[in-house]
Design a protein around this motif. Structure first.
Motif, PDB file in Angstrom:
ATOM      1  N   ASN A 259       0.834  -1.199   0.000  1.00 46.04           N
ATOM      2  CA  ASN A 259       0.000   0.000   0.000  1.00 46.04           C
ATOM      3  C   ASN A 259       0.869   1.249   0.000  1.00 46.04           C
ATOM      4  O   ASN A 259       1.969   1.252   0.536  1.00 46.04           O
ATOM      5  CB  ASN A 259      -0.916   0.019   1.210  1.00 46.04           C
ATOM      6  CG  ASN A 259      -1.939  -1.094   1.165  1.00 46.04           C
ATOM      7  OD1 ASN A 259      -2.297  -1.563   0.101  1.00 46.04           O
ATOM      8  ND2 ASN A 259      -2.386  -1.515   2.325  1.00 46.04           N
TER       9      ASN A 259
ATOM     10  N   ASN B  99      -2.534  -2.949  -8.421  1.00 40.59           N
ATOM     11  CA  ASN B  99      -3.954  -2.780  -8.117  1.00 40.59           C
ATOM     12  C   ASN B  99      -4.185  -1.292  -7.870  1.00 40.59           C
ATOM     13  O   ASN B  99      -3.609  -0.707  -6.958  1.00 40.59           O
ATOM     14  CB  ASN B  99      -4.347  -3.605  -6.893  1.00 40.59           C
ATOM     15  CG  ASN B  99      -5.837  -3.586  -6.646  1.00 40.59           C
ATOM     16  OD1 ASN B  99      -6.516  -2.615  -6.950  1.00 40.59           O
ATOM     17  ND2 ASN B  99      -6.356  -4.655  -6.092  1.00 40.59           N
TER      18      ASN B  99
ATOM     19  N   SER C  27      -6.703   0.245  -6.660  1.00 41.76           N
ATOM     20  CA  SER C  27      -7.677   0.602  -5.618  1.00 41.76           C
ATOM     21  C   SER C  27      -7.110   1.748  -4.791  1.00 41.76           C
ATOM     22  O   SER C  27      -5.925   1.761  -4.458  1.00 41.76           O
ATOM     23  CB  SER C  27      -7.958  -0.594  -4.713  1.00 41.76           C
ATOM     24  OG  SER C  27      -8.532  -1.639  -5.447  1.00 41.76           O
ATOM     25  N   HIS C  28      -7.963   2.705  -4.445  1.00 40.71           N
ATOM     26  CA  HIS C  28      -7.462   3.854  -3.694  1.00 40.71           C
ATOM     27  C   HIS C  28      -8.615   4.599  -3.033  1.00 40.71           C
ATOM     28  O   HIS C  28      -9.780   4.408  -3.368  1.00 40.71           O
ATOM     29  CB  HIS C  28      -6.690   4.808  -4.609  1.00 40.71           C
ATOM     30  CG  HIS C  28      -7.501   5.335  -5.743  1.00 40.71           C
ATOM     31  ND1 HIS C  28      -7.719   4.610  -6.893  1.00 40.71           N
ATOM     32  CD2 HIS C  28      -8.182   6.501  -5.904  1.00 40.71           C
ATOM     33  CE1 HIS C  28      -8.483   5.304  -7.709  1.00 40.71           C
ATOM     34  NE2 HIS C  28      -8.788   6.467  -7.127  1.00 40.71           N
TER      35      HIS C  28
ATOM     36  N   SER D  50     -13.779   6.599  -3.002  1.00 40.76           N
ATOM     37  CA  SER D  50     -13.132   5.296  -2.857  1.00 40.76           C
ATOM     38  C   SER D  50     -13.344   4.488  -4.134  1.00 40.76           C
ATOM     39  O   SER D  50     -14.467   4.353  -4.608  1.00 40.76           O
ATOM     40  CB  SER D  50     -13.735   4.562  -1.660  1.00 40.76           C
ATOM     41  OG  SER D  50     -13.223   3.252  -1.593  1.00 40.76           O
TER      42      SER D  50
ATOM     43  N   THR E 193     -12.459   0.713  -5.631  1.00 36.02           N
ATOM     44  CA  THR E 193     -11.941  -0.618  -5.328  1.00 36.02           C
ATOM     45  C   THR E 193     -11.917  -1.433  -6.608  1.00 36.02           C
ATOM     46  O   THR E 193     -12.943  -1.600  -7.264  1.00 36.02           O
ATOM     47  CB  THR E 193     -12.820  -1.325  -4.274  1.00 36.02           C
ATOM     48  OG1 THR E 193     -12.896  -0.482  -3.121  1.00 36.02           O
ATOM     49  CG2 THR E 193     -12.247  -2.663  -3.889  1.00 36.02           C
TER      50      THR E 193
ATOM     51  N   THR F 264     -11.378  -5.073  -8.130  1.00 35.76           N
ATOM     52  CA  THR F 264     -11.406  -6.468  -7.670  1.00 35.76           C
ATOM     53  C   THR F 264     -10.672  -7.409  -8.608  1.00 35.76           C
ATOM     54  O   THR F 264     -10.273  -8.491  -8.206  1.00 35.76           O
ATOM     55  CB  THR F 264     -12.858  -6.954  -7.513  1.00 35.76           C
ATOM     56  OG1 THR F 264     -13.545  -6.782  -8.748  1.00 35.76           O
ATOM     57  CG2 THR F 264     -13.558  -6.168  -6.421  1.00 35.76           C
TER      58      THR F 264
END
Length: 187
Positions: A3, A38, A40-41, A69, A71, A73
């Motif tokens: 992350n 990825n 996602s954040h 947000s 995401t 997957t």
């Protein structure tokens, strides 16, 4: 696992289609494999201009990306593009100096790359566009004399309407008395 947290301020020029990139093909130097990146954040806060500017408008202060947000997957390379339209905005309170800042609107697009190509860059991109037109919000208090004129107009209007209602009811009563049948006296 893997992350990142980015924070800070970036000085931007008012030029068309500049961008900010997070991620990208230089991933080996950032310590992650771009094929498994990825995107996602969570965006906690994004704003343009100075925070100390007092803002007034009917909608209040709106930061469209606060708390956003995304995401992802699916595994593989993803690209998230944010297209930000930035509008110069100024606020003026009475006779005080004009305070300048910015308002913005945003849309975003997420793309999943099926196969890795050299031209594809996984990452999160912010593409911003500064508009050439400036919005000026003026806030000016109404003088007490204007307020008193409006109140007297309201009171005068009430007197006129009640006078008209009185005249109509008086005419209706006179017509009703004039049309009433006379008794024949046979009782």
């Amino acid at each position: 696992k893997g992350n990142f947290a980015f924070t800070g301020a970036v000085e931007l020029n008012e030029v068309l289609l500049n961008g900010i990139k997070i991620g990208g093909l230089g991933g080996a130097t950032l310590g992650f494999d771009t094929r498994r990146f990825n995107a996602s954040h969570i965006i906690e806060h994004l704003s343009f201009g100075h925070h100390d500017v007092t803002r007034i408008n009917k909608r209040g202060v709106v930061y469209p990306l606060d708390g956003k947000s995304v995401t992802i997957t699916q595994s593989g390379m993803q690209t998230v593009n944010y297209y930000v339209k930035v509008v110069p905005t100024a606020y003026q309170y009475g006779s005080r100096a004009v305070e300048s800042s910015y308002e913005f609107a945003v849309s975003h697009h997420t793309k999943q790359h099926r196969e890795a190509r050299l031209v594809m860059q996984p990452g999160i991109f912010f593409v911003y566009d500064f508009h050439p037109i400036k919005i000026l919000h003026k806030y000016k208090r109404m003088p007490i004399s204007h307020f008193l004129v409006k109140i007297s107009g309201l009171i005068g209007g009430l007197f006129v309407v009640t006078g008209m209602l009185d005249a109509i009811l008086g005419a209706a009563t006179a017509i009703q008395k004039h049309v009433r049948p006379q008794s024949s006296g046979l009782y």
